[in-house]
Write an enzyme that holds these catalytic residues in place. Structure first.
Site, mmCIF file in Angstrom:
data_model
loop_
_atom_site.group_PDB
_atom_site.id
_atom_site.type_symbol
_atom_site.label_atom_id
_atom_site.label_comp_id
_atom_site.label_asym_id
_atom_site.label_seq_id
_atom_site.Cartn_x
_atom_site.Cartn_y
_atom_site.Cartn_z
ATOM 1 N N TRP A 122 -0.765 6.263 -7.836
ATOM 2 C CA TRP A 122 0.156 6.473 -6.713
ATOM 3 C C TRP A 122 1.053 7.676 -6.918
ATOM 4 O O TRP A 122 1.294 8.444 -5.989
ATOM 5 C CB TRP A 122 0.971 5.204 -6.448
ATOM 6 C CG TRP A 122 0.110 4.093 -5.920
ATOM 7 C CD1 TRP A 122 -0.165 2.908 -6.543
ATOM 8 C CD2 TRP A 122 -0.635 4.076 -4.684
ATOM 9 N NE1 TRP A 122 -1.016 2.161 -5.772
ATOM 10 C CE2 TRP A 122 -1.321 2.841 -4.625
ATOM 11 C CE3 TRP A 122 -0.783 4.969 -3.625
ATOM 12 C CZ2 TRP A 122 -2.143 2.478 -3.554
ATOM 13 C CZ3 TRP A 122 -1.598 4.622 -2.555
ATOM 14 C CH2 TRP A 122 -2.266 3.395 -2.527
ATOM 15 N N ASP A 134 9.457 5.289 -6.162
ATOM 16 C CA ASP A 134 8.554 4.508 -5.309
ATOM 17 C C ASP A 134 8.522 3.084 -5.858
ATOM 18 O O ASP A 134 7.964 2.836 -6.928
ATOM 19 C CB ASP A 134 7.153 5.144 -5.337
ATOM 20 C CG ASP A 134 6.102 4.305 -4.597
ATOM 21 O OD1 ASP A 134 6.453 3.244 -4.045
ATOM 22 O OD2 ASP A 134 4.923 4.731 -4.572
ATOM 23 N N LYS A 162 3.518 -5.322 -0.289
ATOM 24 C CA LYS A 162 3.190 -5.832 -1.609
ATOM 25 C C LYS A 162 4.109 -6.991 -1.982
ATOM 26 O O LYS A 162 3.646 -8.039 -2.379
ATOM 27 C CB LYS A 162 3.315 -4.729 -2.674
ATOM 28 C CG LYS A 162 2.545 -3.451 -2.354
ATOM 29 C CD LYS A 162 1.075 -3.526 -2.709
ATOM 30 C CE LYS A 162 0.249 -2.410 -2.095
ATOM 31 N NZ LYS A 162 0.709 -1.063 -2.356
HETATM 32 C C1 LIG Z 1 0.328 0.453 -2.042
HETATM 33 C C2 LIG Z 1 1.188 1.494 -2.592
HETATM 34 C C3 LIG Z 1 1.437 2.696 -1.914
HETATM 35 C C4 LIG Z 1 0.784 3.036 -0.604
HETATM 36 O O1 LIG Z 1 1.175 2.214 0.402
HETATM 37 P P1 LIG Z 1 0.554 2.329 1.869
HETATM 38 O O2 LIG Z 1 1.484 1.487 2.659
HETATM 39 O O3 LIG Z 1 -0.846 1.791 1.802
HETATM 40 O O4 LIG Z 1 0.576 3.753 2.260
HETATM 41 C C5 LIG Z 1 2.306 3.600 -2.484
HETATM 42 N N1 LIG Z 1 2.875 3.369 -3.675
HETATM 43 C C6 LIG Z 1 2.645 2.227 -4.364
HETATM 44 C C7 LIG Z 1 3.329 2.017 -5.674
HETATM 45 C C8 LIG Z 1 1.797 1.256 -3.840
HETATM 46 O O5 LIG Z 1 1.571 0.134 -4.528
#
Ligand SMILES: *Cc1c(COP(=O)(O)O)cnc(C)c1O
Length: 378
Positions: A116, A185, A209
């Site tokens: 990511w 993030d 998530k």
């Molecule tokens: C899933 C995820 C993303 C991307 O998320 P989307 O909503 O699918 O764009 C970005 N960063 C992390 C750490 C993730 O787990």
């Protein structure tokens, strides 16, 4: 990991990455509440799905969601909270578009410790100079020692991914940036532990998530960082515009915001981020203990110092990745109602995602299964 049960099948087919079997657990609290209110929200006579985002009823929902979030994360008043669309990936673009212009050089420091953050760094290269502060890792199984980072004091910001969902690498510390704006993030470990928001310039997290369902991404940003947006930034990604309009420059993802509000209510009623912290520590060490005492039958490639408490990747078999054995493991798990245990397609193997909504009992069920499988296949 998601647990299948008759109750979840009846109550909803909303499949967040949440799973549970008991009525007082997160997914049930959330899904049953949403089901109960689906046709007639709070005696309004209409569904949240039908509500205008400008209505006073929806304003109450978004304001309540925001204030719960502020309370749970102790967000200082000089930070704005936004509920945006475009997912975590949208933020890979929004962050540089809004922040790389903070300083004249238009450069940013990135820590690349997994899929990511690698994607985020690649996206940022479109808008300025990207400096990866450590030598390129040949496998995403560790965090390079901070003493080896070459941080650039004139960077506009330092970016990192607090929990690498695919590789199971999690920071147990907040990087020291010597005054440079820090961006994190937190998509996959949001609200899984307390966090000192004041150490960050910006935090973002896609809800799906650990905090709700797909469609909404939370952005928490210090207000003095607004207003440096590059002119080519799409207006829906412009933090200043969205912050000034309370996330309503355009129609926000109303239903996802409502669902997130319910998840936050559940977290609050269950002890907040401190309680989640304790629970997640307990759950993850239960599984890592089995891996570590399996004499190499289960192998987690990640450095013990940065093993994720949310996403636990491991391989099976003495050769460290016996695909036939892993297939058998997944099939056996599925028979016991445990699904979504397959590793990300880019790394293979097994990945147990023990998000907040996965209970201690469910984790115990996985642990029991792992012990039994080990005994039968050693
Ligand atoms: C899933 C995820 C993303 C991307 O998320 P989307 O909503 O699918 O764009 C970005 N960063 C992390 C750490 C993730 O787990």
């Amino acid at each position: 990991m998601v647990f299948k049960s008759e109750k979840t099948k009846q109550s909803s087919h909303l499949s967040f990455y949440l799973g549970s079997v008991k009525l007082d657990q997160c997914s049930h609290f959330v899904m049953l509440q949403a089901q109960k209110e689906l046709l007639n929200y709070n005696s309004t006579g209409i569904s949240v799905l039908e509500m205008s985002h400008r209505s006073s009823d929806f304003l109450k929902i978004i304001n309540k969601t925001e204030s719960l979030l502020r309370e749970l994360l102790n967000i200082p008043t000089n930070y704005k909270v936004m509920f945006l669309q475009g997912g975590g990936s949208g933020q890979f673009s929004a962050v540089p578009l809004n922040l790389i212009g903070l300083k004249e050089d238009r450069c940013a420091d990135y820590l690349v410790t997994g899929t990511w953050s690698a994607k985020a760094a690649k996206e940022a290269e479109k808008y300025g100079k990207v400096n990866v502060v450590h030598p390129k890792l040949d496998s995403y199984t560790k965090i390079p020692d901070p003493s080896s980072w070459t941080l650039n004091p004139s960077a506009s910001y330092v970016y990192y991914c607090c929990n690498e969902t695919v590789h199971g690498v999690e920071y147990n510390f907040v990087p020291e940036t010597n005054g440079v704006v820090l961006v994190g993030d937190m998509s996959s470990n949001f609200l899984s532990r307390p966090v000192d928001v004041s150490k960050f310039g910006l935090i973002f997290a896609g809800a799906q998530k650990n905090a709700g369902c797909a469609g909404v991404t939370v952005v928490i940003v210090r207000d003095d960082l607004l207003g440096h947006t590059l002119k080519e930034c799409p207006i829906v990604l412009d933090y200043k515009v969205q912050a000034e309009m309370n996330s309503m420059y355009n129609t926000p993802p109303c239903f996802s915001i409502y669902i997130m509000g319910l998840v936050l209510e559940w977290i609050k009623n269950n002890g907040g981020s401190t309680a989640m912290d304790k629970l997640n520590k307990q759950k993850s060490s239960m599984i890592y203990d089995i891996i570590d005492s399996s004499d190499g039958f289960y192998v987690c490639p990640v450095d013990t110092a940065c093993r994720s408490r949310m996403n636990l990747p491991f391989r099976l078999g003495k050769r460290g990745g016996d695909e036939a054995l892993e297939k058998e493991f997944l099939e056996g798990a599925s028979k016991r109602g445990m699904i979504s245990l397959k590793g990300h397609r880019s790394v293979g193997g097994i990945r147990a995602s023990l998000y907040n909504a996965v209970t201690l009992e469910e984790t115990e069920a996985l642990a029991d299964y792992m012990k039994e499988f080990l005994k039968d296949h050693k």
